[in-house]
Design a protein around this motif. Structure first.
Motif, PDB file in Angstrom:
ATOM      1  N   THR A 154      10.033  -3.945  -8.374  1.00  9.70           N
ATOM      2  CA  THR A 154       8.851  -3.147  -8.697  1.00  9.70           C
ATOM      3  C   THR A 154       8.718  -3.013 -10.205  1.00  9.70           C
ATOM      4  O   THR A 154       9.666  -3.229 -10.957  1.00  9.70           O
ATOM      5  CB  THR A 154       8.943  -1.746  -8.072  1.00  9.70           C
ATOM      6  OG1 THR A 154      10.087  -1.055  -8.618  1.00  9.70           O
ATOM      7  CG2 THR A 154       9.057  -1.805  -6.563  1.00  9.70           C
ATOM      8  N   ALA A 166      10.384  -6.234  -1.185  1.00  7.79           N
ATOM      9  CA  ALA A 166      11.821  -6.149  -1.448  1.00  7.79           C
ATOM     10  C   ALA A 166      12.602  -7.109  -0.555  1.00  7.79           C
ATOM     11  O   ALA A 166      13.473  -7.859  -1.028  1.00  7.79           O
ATOM     12  CB  ALA A 166      12.303  -4.717  -1.235  1.00  7.79           C
ATOM     13  N   GLU A 208       6.668   4.427  -5.531  1.00  7.34           N
ATOM     14  CA  GLU A 208       7.166   3.246  -4.830  1.00  7.34           C
ATOM     15  C   GLU A 208       8.697   3.236  -4.776  1.00  7.34           C
ATOM     16  O   GLU A 208       9.301   2.806  -3.789  1.00  7.34           O
ATOM     17  CB  GLU A 208       6.643   1.968  -5.492  1.00  7.34           C
ATOM     18  CG  GLU A 208       5.172   1.723  -5.271  1.00  7.34           C
ATOM     19  CD  GLU A 208       4.276   2.697  -6.023  1.00  7.34           C
ATOM     20  OE1 GLU A 208       3.328   3.213  -5.410  1.00  7.34           O
ATOM     21  OE2 GLU A 208       4.528   2.954  -7.218  1.00  7.34           O
ATOM     22  N   THR A 209       9.347   3.721  -5.854  1.00  9.02           N
ATOM     23  CA  THR A 209      10.801   3.824  -5.845  1.00  9.02           C
ATOM     24  C   THR A 209      11.255   4.800  -4.766  1.00  9.02           C
ATOM     25  O   THR A 209      12.206   4.539  -4.021  1.00  9.02           O
ATOM     26  CB  THR A 209      11.318   4.280  -7.220  1.00  9.02           C
ATOM     27  OG1 THR A 209      10.893   3.357  -8.218  1.00  9.02           O
ATOM     28  CG2 THR A 209      12.835   4.352  -7.231  1.00  9.02           C
ATOM     29  N   VAL A 217       5.596  -2.628  -0.012  1.00  6.94           N
ATOM     30  CA  VAL A 217       6.742  -2.527  -0.915  1.00  6.94           C
ATOM     31  C   VAL A 217       8.009  -2.977  -0.205  1.00  6.94           C
ATOM     32  O   VAL A 217       8.831  -3.715  -0.760  1.00  6.94           O
ATOM     33  CB  VAL A 217       6.894  -1.085  -1.445  1.00  6.94           C
ATOM     34  CG1 VAL A 217       8.154  -0.961  -2.306  1.00  6.94           C
ATOM     35  CG2 VAL A 217       5.669  -0.671  -2.253  1.00  6.94           C
ATOM     36  N   ASP A 274      10.321 -12.062  -9.884  1.00  9.79           N
ATOM     37  CA  ASP A 274       9.823 -10.692  -9.924  1.00  9.79           C
ATOM     38  C   ASP A 274       8.538 -10.620  -9.119  1.00  9.79           C
ATOM     39  O   ASP A 274       8.070 -11.622  -8.561  1.00  9.79           O
ATOM     40  CB  ASP A 274       9.675 -10.166 -11.355  1.00  9.79           C
ATOM     41  CG  ASP A 274       8.443 -10.696 -12.089  1.00  9.79           C
ATOM     42  OD1 ASP A 274       7.745 -11.590 -11.563  1.00  9.79           O
ATOM     43  OD2 ASP A 274       8.174 -10.213 -13.192  1.00  9.79           O
ATOM     44  N   PHE A 275       7.985  -9.427  -9.027  1.00  6.95           N
ATOM     45  CA  PHE A 275       6.822  -9.206  -8.161  1.00  6.95           C
ATOM     46  C   PHE A 275       5.618 -10.027  -8.567  1.00  6.95           C
ATOM     47  O   PHE A 275       4.758 -10.331  -7.734  1.00  6.95           O
ATOM     48  CB  PHE A 275       6.480  -7.713  -8.133  1.00  6.95           C
ATOM     49  CG  PHE A 275       6.377  -7.110  -9.506  1.00  6.95           C
ATOM     50  CD1 PHE A 275       5.183  -7.108 -10.192  1.00  6.95           C
ATOM     51  CD2 PHE A 275       7.497  -6.570 -10.117  1.00  6.95           C
ATOM     52  CE1 PHE A 275       5.093  -6.590 -11.477  1.00  6.95           C
ATOM     53  CE2 PHE A 275       7.421  -6.034 -11.403  1.00  6.95           C
ATOM     54  CZ  PHE A 275       6.209  -6.047 -12.083  1.00  6.95           C
ATOM     55  N   VAL A 290      15.001  -1.946  -9.510  1.00  2.97           N
ATOM     56  CA  VAL A 290      13.873  -1.167  -9.004  1.00  2.97           C
ATOM     57  C   VAL A 290      13.378  -0.327 -10.169  1.00  2.97           C
ATOM     58  O   VAL A 290      14.128   0.486 -10.716  1.00  2.97           O
ATOM     59  CB  VAL A 290      14.281  -0.278  -7.816  1.00  2.97           C
ATOM     60  CG1 VAL A 290      13.078   0.497  -7.300  1.00  2.97           C
ATOM     61  CG2 VAL A 290      14.874  -1.128  -6.696  1.00  2.97           C
ATOM     62  N   THR A 298       1.114  -5.354 -10.869  1.00  2.00           N
ATOM     63  CA  THR A 298       2.062  -4.245 -10.859  1.00  2.00           C
ATOM     64  C   THR A 298       2.297  -3.901  -9.389  1.00  2.00           C
ATOM     65  O   THR A 298       1.611  -4.413  -8.500  1.00  2.00           O
ATOM     66  CB  THR A 298       1.532  -2.988 -11.570  1.00  2.00           C
ATOM     67  OG1 THR A 298       0.505  -2.380 -10.769  1.00  2.00           O
ATOM     68  CG2 THR A 298       0.971  -3.316 -12.955  1.00  2.00           C
ATOM     69  N   THR A 299       3.238  -3.001  -9.161  1.00  2.00           N
ATOM     70  CA  THR A 299       3.467  -2.543  -7.789  1.00  2.00           C
ATOM     71  C   THR A 299       2.998  -1.109  -7.590  1.00  2.00           C
ATOM     72  O   THR A 299       3.149  -0.555  -6.505  1.00  2.00           O
ATOM     73  CB  THR A 299       4.956  -2.635  -7.424  1.00  2.00           C
ATOM     74  OG1 THR A 299       5.736  -1.963  -8.417  1.00  2.00           O
ATOM     75  CG2 THR A 299       5.392  -4.095  -7.344  1.00  2.00           C
ATOM     76  N   TYR A 307       1.443  -9.987  -7.585  1.00  2.00           N
ATOM     77  CA  TYR A 307       1.170  -8.581  -7.900  1.00  2.00           C
ATOM     78  C   TYR A 307       1.209  -8.370  -9.411  1.00  2.00           C
ATOM     79  O   TYR A 307       2.225  -8.661 -10.044  1.00  2.00           O
ATOM     80  CB  TYR A 307       2.204  -7.673  -7.247  1.00  2.00           C
ATOM     81  CG  TYR A 307       2.199  -7.716  -5.746  1.00  2.00           C
ATOM     82  CD1 TYR A 307       1.238  -7.037  -5.006  1.00  2.00           C
ATOM     83  CD2 TYR A 307       3.169  -8.445  -5.052  1.00  2.00           C
ATOM     84  CE1 TYR A 307       1.248  -7.078  -3.613  1.00  2.00           C
ATOM     85  CE2 TYR A 307       3.182  -8.492  -3.665  1.00  2.00           C
ATOM     86  CZ  TYR A 307       2.212  -7.807  -2.950  1.00  2.00           C
ATOM     87  OH  TYR A 307       2.219  -7.854  -1.577  1.00  2.00           O
TER      88      TYR A 307
END
Length: 369
Positions: free
Chosen positions: A213, A255, A282-283, A251, A234-235, A274, A242-243, A240
């Motif tokens: 994320t 992962a 999101e975390t 999400v 990475d995302f 993360v 951003t996440t 994406y």
């Protein structure tokens, strides 16, 4: 409802016609987030058009051609190869619309139309700043010229992404996975993750790394590569920008898919970061859900200070995670590190000590409950 206007160019004699747009797209400054589109444009910049008009409503990941109107807080743009390009008023730039959550920087969102907006991240994101940290200056101002489209319709980063979410993830058989979480942005997560990659690599292991994320930028993935990771994702590799504001199922799928994809390269360990803090939306979704407990074998926690280290370890344990160690910015200060060590029953390890093979390998040992 009226239909969007389709225009080949911004109204200017030198840019008139499809050939003019091709020249402008070839000349426009591209961003790290648009690197996969940039490869397509390098191969053939023809066949594109711009969508504009009051009924064009962008969504996260849509690619927009913008003109720089005013230089502000972000005077440079990260290129597809992570070179810092200076921006000038009048530059035409290809960016991706995105939402952004960055407590030390800005809160920003995708606007409801193609009105004036801002450069919200140097990695190449456009949005409207709705709140900013007190130390952050006025944002760089942009004038959107239109959403990029082709014969199939408007272009989104997902169209060019080399990876897609894997419905079969997570893998049944995978190597040891270490997740690095932290108190907040700038708590030292990325550096700790990179040092751990270096330490495990120095111990003779093949290590893959990922950033699940965060906000699209090339610094962290390239840092992991420099540390010796044999594969890095990475995302943004999944389309994406951003996440921030992704729904919980997406999400979790991201992962699981990333760990599955990293496992394909045959590493003996995987290190994933993360982003942001334990309270970021999101975390928190990942932390409190069951997936992370089944996906991750070891948690390394990065903290900014001793109080944050102690509180964060408590939050992790309440969510069912037993951190193997604390590291990060707290260890820059010997006094802060000593304070944390006096209060915690887990090791406090200097960030750069993680780059030592013996220290890194100890983190792969089972953590007592």
């Amino acid at each position: 409802m009226s239909t969007p206007t389709i225009i080949p160019v911004h109204a200017s004699p030198e840019g008139a016609g499809t050939a003019g747009l091709s020249r402008r797209l070839a000349a426009a400054k591209k961003a790290y987030t648009t690197r996969f589109l940039s490869e397509a444009l390098d191969a053939d910049p023809s066949g594109y058009r711009l969508l504009t008009g009051p009924d064009v409503v962008p969504v996260a990941g849509d690619i927009v051609l913008t003109r720089v109107e005013r230089i502000g807080q972000l005077p440079r743009l990260e290129s597809p190869v992570s070179r810092r390009q200076a921006l000038f008023v009048g530059d035409e730039v290809l960016l991706a619309y995105a939402n952004r959550y960055a407590p030390d920087q800005v809160l920003a969102e995708v606007p409801a139309g193609l009105g004036p907006c801002h450069l919200i991240a140097a990695g190449g994101l456009a949005g409207v700043v709705t709140a900013s940290h007190g130390t952050v200056g006025r944002p760089t101002q942009l004038a959107p010229l239109g959403l990029l489209a082709d014969a199939q319709g408007r272009l989104n980063l997902a169209r060019f992404a080399p990876r897609a979410l894997d419905p079969q993830a997570p893998p049944r058989v995978r190597p040891h996975v270490v997740a690095v979480l932290g108190t907040s942005m700038n708590s030292g997560k990325s550096t700790a993750a990179a040092c751990l990659v270096r330490g495990l690599t120095s111990a003779g292991l093949r290590v893959a790394a990922g950033k699940i994320t965060g906000t699209g930028a090339g610094g962290d993935p390239r840092l992991f590569q420099d540390a010796g990771a044999v594969q890095v994702l990475d995302f943004t590799d999944y389309g994406y920008p951003t996440t921030f504001r992704l729904q919980a199922p997406e999400v979790r799928a991201l992962a699981a898919s990333m760990v599955s994809a990293l496992a394909e390269s045959g590493p003996e360990a995987i290190v994933v970061e993360v982003a942001d803090g334990l309270y970021q939306g999101e975390t928190r979704q990942l932390l409190n859900g069951p997936l992370l407990r089944t996906l991750v074998d070891t948690v390394l926690f990065a903290a900014g200070d001793a109080v944050g280290a102690c509180a964060g370890v408590g939050v992790l344990r309440a969510a069912g995670h037993v951190p193997a160690a604390v590291s990060g910015m707290v260890t820059v200060s010997p006094l802060a590190a000593a304070e944390a060590a006096a209060e915690l029953d887990v090791p406090v390890i200097g960030t750069y000590d993680l780059a030592r093979a013996e220290t890194a390998m100890r983190l792969l040992a089972p953590v007592p409950e």
